[in-house]
Design an enzyme around this catalytic site. Structure first.
Site, PDB file in Angstrom:
ATOM      1  N   ASP A   7       0.861  -1.183   0.000  1.00 24.19           N
ATOM      2  CA  ASP A   7       0.000   0.000   0.000  1.00 24.19           C
ATOM      3  C   ASP A   7       0.896   1.231   0.000  1.00 24.19           C
ATOM      4  OD1 ASP A   7      -1.596   2.174   0.963  1.00 24.19           O
ATOM      5  OD2 ASP A   7      -3.077   0.718   1.628  1.00 24.19           O
ATOM      6  N   ASP A 105      -2.784   2.651  -6.010  1.00 21.61           N
ATOM      7  CA  ASP A 105      -1.785   2.625  -4.930  1.00 21.61           C
ATOM      8  C   ASP A 105      -1.834   1.353  -4.078  1.00 21.61           C
ATOM      9  OD1 ASP A 105      -4.145   3.058  -3.625  1.00 21.61           O
ATOM     10  OD2 ASP A 105      -3.528   4.873  -2.583  1.00 21.61           O
ATOM     11  N   GLU A 106      -2.307   0.251  -4.641  1.00 27.24           N
ATOM     12  CA  GLU A 106      -2.373  -1.000  -3.884  1.00 27.24           C
ATOM     13  C   GLU A 106      -2.136  -2.188  -4.805  1.00 27.24           C
ATOM     14  OE1 GLU A 106      -5.830  -0.616  -0.561  1.00 27.24           O
ATOM     15  OE2 GLU A 106      -6.432  -0.981  -2.624  1.00 27.24           O
TER      16      GLU A 106
END
EC number: 2.7.7.7
Length: 349
Positions: A7, A105-106
DNA sequence: TCTGGGGTCCTAGGACCC
DNA sequence: TCTGGGGTCCTAGGACCC
């Protein structure tokens, strides 16, 4: 299975800090401006200095400015973050056999075949964090677990710049005692339903398995039960984007076609420019003045050209306006079932 | 205080078919 | 008066996530 979840910490704001290091240590707020008035819009993300002041994602910009007068407010630069994201995902992919990009973003990474045990997994995660920091100056939080959900939960508990791990022998206790609000997929509504039924920890679902389907539906019930019984083994799999959408806020709330159509047309043009192929599904999405969402769609046996999509979208918009009296606040289009070619012309020949 | 702009997956009813 | 049992597809909306 050994899964690593990565993350990117407060991603958009962190990219702005990387691009302009003088921002570091100050509260930074990345905003989506709707264009209605000078400060209308919402916060996309904020760094931890801004979060300390109480500025969080989703908050109206106006309110964020009230509670953080001296914070630095920046407009969102999605394309910039997307490029950084692509480079970081590329680095991450080198550490495992399968990469599942869950959002900008993961990502999940299957490292089962790269390490012999969880201690080696921890070492691998340290190296991954170090390489991302060195090459992109980006800090990320990593979670390690025997499945995707556990990896994600333990990452969430170790933000920012953290490394969390749940060893196989710890999983059962960890999951049984986990508060249901921490389970991915359980939002406010499901949480309330479960608490009313006396389910406060994930382990509680086992004793209530009979009524669980009636409470939350078949698929969510199965999901929660498999987690609690530690039989959840969803594989890490690369995913393709299935839908592409583009939505814009109207200059003012209205039902006037003359004011809606230019925005709808722009949405279609921009959505089409994002897809690599031709969609067989077109939806018009309307966000009403009270933020309630309505949509009407149509699917085809052939790809729909952009010109044709405009007339289809106008029909769908008219259906929305006929079926509802409220004014529209935002409007947009969503394209689905994107194929490589096959337009109406191809279909007829 | 007055609210962006993306996405994913699931449910449920009706149409339609065998 | 009673009237099967599936199956798939389409459509609209709900819940959730970042």
């Amino acid at each position: 299975m050994i899964v690593l979840f990565v993350d990117f910490d407060y991603f958009f704001a962190q990219v702005e800090e990387i691009l302009n290091p003088s921002l570091k240590g100050k509260p930074v707020v990345v905003c989506v401006y709707s264009g209605r008035t000078k400060d209308s819009g919402a916060v996309a993300t904020s760094n931890y200095e801004a979060r300390k002041l109480g500025i969080k994602a989703g908050m109206p910009i106006i309110k964020a400015k009230e509670i953080g007068k001296d914070a630095i407010f920046l407009p969102m630069r999605k394309e910039v973050y997307q490029q950084v994201s692509r480079r970081v995902m590329n680095i991450i992919s080198g550490y495992g056999d399968k990469l599942e990009i869950a959002s900008i973003d993961e990502a999940y990474l299957d490292i089962t075949r790269r390490v012999k045990d969880f201690d080696e997994a921890k070492e691998l995660a340290r190296r991954l964090k170090a390489e991302v920091l060195k090459k992109e100056r980006l800090r990320v939080t990593v979670g390690i677990g025997p499945n995707k959900v556990v990896a994600k939960i333990i990452a969430d508990m170790n933000k920012p710049d953290g490394l969390g791990i749940i060893y196989p022998e710890e999983v059962k206790d960890f999951l049984h005692n986990l508060d249901i609000s921490k389970v991915p997929g359980v939002g406010k509504i499901t949480e309330e339903i479960l608490r009313k039924a006396g389910i406060n920890r994930l382990g509680d679902v086992v004793n209530k398995s009979g009524e669980l389907v009636n409470l939350v539906g078949k698929s969510k019930a199965n999901y929660l039960l498999s987690l609690a019984n530690n039989t959840y083994h969803d594989p890490v799999e690369s995913r393709e984007i299935t839908h592409r959408g583009r939505y814009v806020t109207l200059p003012e709330n209205t039902r006037d076609l003359n004011r809606i159509l230019p925005s709808l047309k722009r949405s279609i043009e921009e959505a089409y420019s994002k897809v690599d192929g031709i969609p067989m599904e077109i939806y018009v999405v309307a966000i009403m003045e009270d933020l309630d969402i309505m949509s009407k769609g149509k699917s085809f046996k052939f790809g729909v050209s952009q010109d044709r999509a405009l007339s289809v979208a106008q029909e769908l918009l008219n259906k929305i306006l006929e079926s509802d009296k409220r004014k529209l606040r935002r409007v947009g289009v969503r394209l689905g079932k994107i194929t490589k070619s096959s337009t109406l012309e191809d279909f007829l020949h």
